[in-house]
Design a protein around this motif. Sequence first.
Motif, PDB file in Angstrom:
ATOM      1  N   GLU A   9     -49.728  33.670  -0.045  1.00 36.04           N
ATOM      2  CA  GLU A   9     -48.795  32.866  -0.454  1.00 36.04           C
ATOM      3  C   GLU A   9     -47.401  32.481   0.160  1.00 36.04           C
ATOM      4  O   GLU A   9     -47.082  31.266  -1.432  1.00 36.04           O
ATOM      5  N   GLU A  56     -49.871  29.072  -0.753  1.00 42.34           N
ATOM      6  CA  GLU A  56     -49.688  28.427  -2.211  1.00 42.34           C
ATOM      7  C   GLU A  56     -48.274  28.091  -2.748  1.00 42.34           C
ATOM      8  O   GLU A  56     -48.158  27.486  -3.676  1.00 42.34           O
ATOM      9  N   ARG A  70     -47.690  24.433  -4.312  1.00 38.42           N
ATOM     10  CA  ARG A  70     -47.084  24.511  -5.881  1.00 38.42           C
ATOM     11  C   ARG A  70     -45.676  23.827  -5.537  1.00 38.42           C
ATOM     12  O   ARG A  70     -45.445  22.986  -6.724  1.00 38.42           O
ATOM     13  N   GLU A 123     -52.657  29.506 -10.787  1.00 36.47           N
ATOM     14  CA  GLU A 123     -52.578  30.060  -9.832  1.00 36.47           C
ATOM     15  C   GLU A 123     -53.690  29.729  -9.614  1.00 36.47           C
ATOM     16  O   GLU A 123     -54.604  29.248  -9.531  1.00 36.47           O
TER      17      GLU A 123
END
Lengths: 586, 586
Positions: free
Chosen positions: A249, A252, A256, A269
């Motif tokens: 999480e 990522e 992002r 996602e």
Amino acid sequence: MHRTHTCGELRLEDLNKTVTLAGWVQRVRNKGGLVWVDLRDRYGITQLIFEEGEVAAPLLKEAGSLGREFVVQAEGTVIERTAKNDRIPTGDIEIRVNGLKVLNKAKVPPFIIEDDTDGGEDLRMKYRYLDLRRNVIREKLHLRHKMMQETRKYMDAKNFMEVETPVLIKSTPEGARDFVVPSRIHSGEFYALPQSPQTFKQLLMVSGFDRYFQIVKCFRDEDLRADRQPEFTQIDCEMSFVEQEDILEIFEGMIRHLFREVKGVELEEVPRMTYADAMRLYGNDKPDVRFGMPFFELTDLAQGKGFNVFDNAELVVGICATGAAGYTRKQIDALTDWVKRPQIGARGLVYVKCNEDGTFKSSVDKFYTQEDLKAWADKAGAAAGDLILVLSGELNATRKQLSELRLKMGEDLGLRDRFTYKPLWVLDFPLLEWDEETARFHAMHHPFTSPKKEDIPLLDADPGKVRANAYDLVINGVEIGGGSIRIHDKATQQLMFRHLGFTEAEAQSQFGFLMEAFEYGAPPHGGIAFGFDRLCAIFGGSDSIRDYIAFPKNNAGRDVMINSPSPVSESQLEELSIAIREKKEL
Amino acid sequence: MHRTHTCGELRLEDLNKTVTLAGWVQRVRNKGGLVWVDLRDRYGITQLIFEEGEVAAPLLKEAGSLGREFVVQAEGTVIERTAKNDRIPTGDIEIRVNGLKVLNKAKVPPFIIEDDTDGGEDLRMKYRYLDLRRNVIREKLHLRHKMMQETRKYMDAKNFMEVETPVLIKSTPEGARDFVVPSRIHSGEFYALPQSPQTFKQLLMVSGFDRYFQIVKCFRDEDLRADRQPEFTQIDCEMSFVEQEDILEIFEGMIRHLFREVKGVELEEVPRMTYADAMRLYGNDKPDVRFGMPFFELTDLAQGKGFNVFDNAELVVGICATGAAGYTRKQIDALTDWVKRPQIGARGLVYVKCNEDGTFKSSVDKFYTQEDLKAWADKAGAAAGDLILVLSGELNATRKQLSELRLKMGEDLGLRDRFTYKPLWVLDFPLLEWDEETARFHAMHHPFTSPKKEDIPLLDADPGKVRANAYDLVINGVEIGGGSIRIHDKATQQLMFRHLGFTEAEAQSQFGFLMEAFEYGAPPHGGIAFGFDRLCAIFGGSDSIRDYIAFPKNNAGRDVMINSPSPVSESQLEELSIAIREKKEL
């Protein structure tokens, strides 16, 4: 300051200002009574104008005789251009110069300082400082700068502490080769340069630092392949009290953030795939998922029909190239030759064309009926107009070959746009992999990776089946980052070392400090490291990392600009208590 | 995640929440039916409570038997404390625990994990990962983290590009010793680790990068003094088209930014002083200007009165210690002994007490009348109640001795508060300094520093008089940064190398690439580098840099935690084509 403005900032609203610019002469156009000079710096290009009657004759003459890459300082007035240039931000204005000073002359550069240069790789590397003047290269390093700043912003905001770990550490024979550094004070002893700060970041977790990161140089003395460097940069991270999900999480989020801030791209996602699925569907632990074309297995359907090649194969497996049924005989022959090259190593290629009329044309029509081929097409999800390509043989080798073919077909069909970004998490890597050469298991990731709890009983029975709490981040088929939940207790770490063939004495002498640290209250922890050079290259849409490194080394590990490595003096060696060995006959 | 909250974040507004915390056991207070556990992580301490009747007996027992530094996970409810603790932010609440899990046990640590520890330096370094658990140490590294982030924010905002320069470079015999790295691929050849990225940053200016910075590891294989490390970190910067004034302005801005953002301190404008004045007034090129006490020269006044010691001295020079006339005979004898120690090396100390009644009492009353002493006091700006201390001898040595005495007096009189910050620019350093040992001039800064144009004619006539465009930033008597305007043309660079005793061939083989680069259009440029470890120590109010480095080496350059440097295997040496020499008899 030798200037009042940069060469990138003057606009129409600056008209009539008296300014001083400094920079490099990009181009001189000399029309006799009129001379234009394009003056360049990092920020842009501004046009200087020298006009007969407006300026003194010697100045006009001097301007006309300026050479490429001269460094000059020009004082003058901002005026509006008659012929505007809308391709550059300063294109509405020019500078009517009344004072010119050559700050430094320049020899004619060995290659042209333009985006498209006539300089070959070797020449550009020898004169890297001139190569770096080219906008295309400097922009890549500016991208790298932005990536660094944004990475740090994100990590800082997430409470990660940047901690510098030592560069002079200790040699560990495990894995790739260390660079070593002889100690002068402790003769006969050596430091080593880190292949990664792995043990130090784990110790920081034992110290309760909770969240650590570093953008750090690492070193590997390997035989260099095309796109490897002996020194490279990692974004190195570690967290405590986390499980795999927490790490995925956070990072990522980092990727992002970088895409958003640096590229203006909002990522979807990031999908996830197990290692087993990646191998089964793409024959590759870093599948390029910018396009589909997954594998489908035909072993059951294809065997027992009299085609020996398939009957004797461990695996028969294909891909479906959408809309490629129009490939000519010649094109398919070329593909066949391609897969049979030693680099790929397939023994042959079977094709099935799905004709528009619902029939099938294949290279194995002798052995398979139209119904057989229909069943293959159904398995492949192929429609009329598609081309099915099939390989067979030993399972791992065949998957590897088909993976290469899939990537080539993706390339040929224009499915691998370098400005489309498709990241993917690959999960559940095996803990160990068998090494034929040494005839023993090696850690696939590194010896500190934790096995999945439920698989620990397999360690003795079937070590190759044990899965690790390990994950990779892949973007467009390139492995960008990898990490794992670590072992955090001495007993498990000892068990791992034993399974990796370490004697107790070896484990103790190399990693005793880490195992001892685990006895003083080590928290559960895990982390990840990203290859920063490669991440920058992906962001820049490049295949090669070299242009994203200011002063790279060549494939022989040599810096041809400064000519390094190089011999050192005998007295220096003596002081270090080392001597050069006679070269062996090779 | 093994926790829902950190140990530093729960407050009264979280009452009745069900939470899971994880951390280290700082302390257990076991009152039988009531057990309190202080649970610690990087973010704070939260109190856990286990009460008979409220929790199951086995849980109460387990809590009571937790050891120091055990890693535990506790689930429970946030409740209000009856006895609040206003010394910690979580002091209003505690956690009534209903589930406890030991994540990892801990052996009894070899020293106490508290701000005041019983561990000596050696033990703390061996178990540095435990030492780093102490708040006082972790806070120092957190300060370092903040310094890094704020430095980058400032530099990025000022358009500096962060560029990583190589770590594997080339050995240059000039100056301090290089660490070298044998190349495996190119046998008999070596890389070297950079003492600074000097030449690379200059090349980046030739490349037109305009503004460069990097926070970078550098390496020096010197015999280590008390507070040196073989690897250290620099904030390294370079700018093009600038003059000295531009650099002072930008980096005064950086220091001001850091003090504001990291310490909440608004600095005054940084004063400037020439090297010549610094030597004359403070006997030191890095004067501590938190206090005055400047030198005053008495040579003229003091000579010719029959006091042989002064008559034969090149320099008679004193300081005035305000309000110190009350020093006893014993105190002054102690000062005299102090300056006569071999580390200081003075031959004696003359004092003059300025009595409250306007008379003077000195150790040289035999030679000097009250009028003579009055004239000294006037020169010193001394008032009644002050103490004048005078040294004499050879000019440079005496200044050095008096500088030490001044610092000691400043210390003794409480004038050197470590949370008062007084930066100072020292300007106009000499270009060259004479080295007795090699009987030649060395570059005081480095060979790339430009001489002041007006002093170039002195290069032949009186090299020691040539001033450089070089500057240092000093804070509280510590040199924090130094830099210069560089030479940017080949002719001057060659001239410099010649004056530094390089043969043409030596200059060419070591720095040929740089001089060649200067021929392709090098802009005027200059820069500065800051010692980051020391800057952090100054900000933290510490004298030692070691606590600001996560994993420092000891005075023998050894990492006692991982035991490095250490021997490497014979096969590794063979692969590197080097051998260990027999140890020489010493």
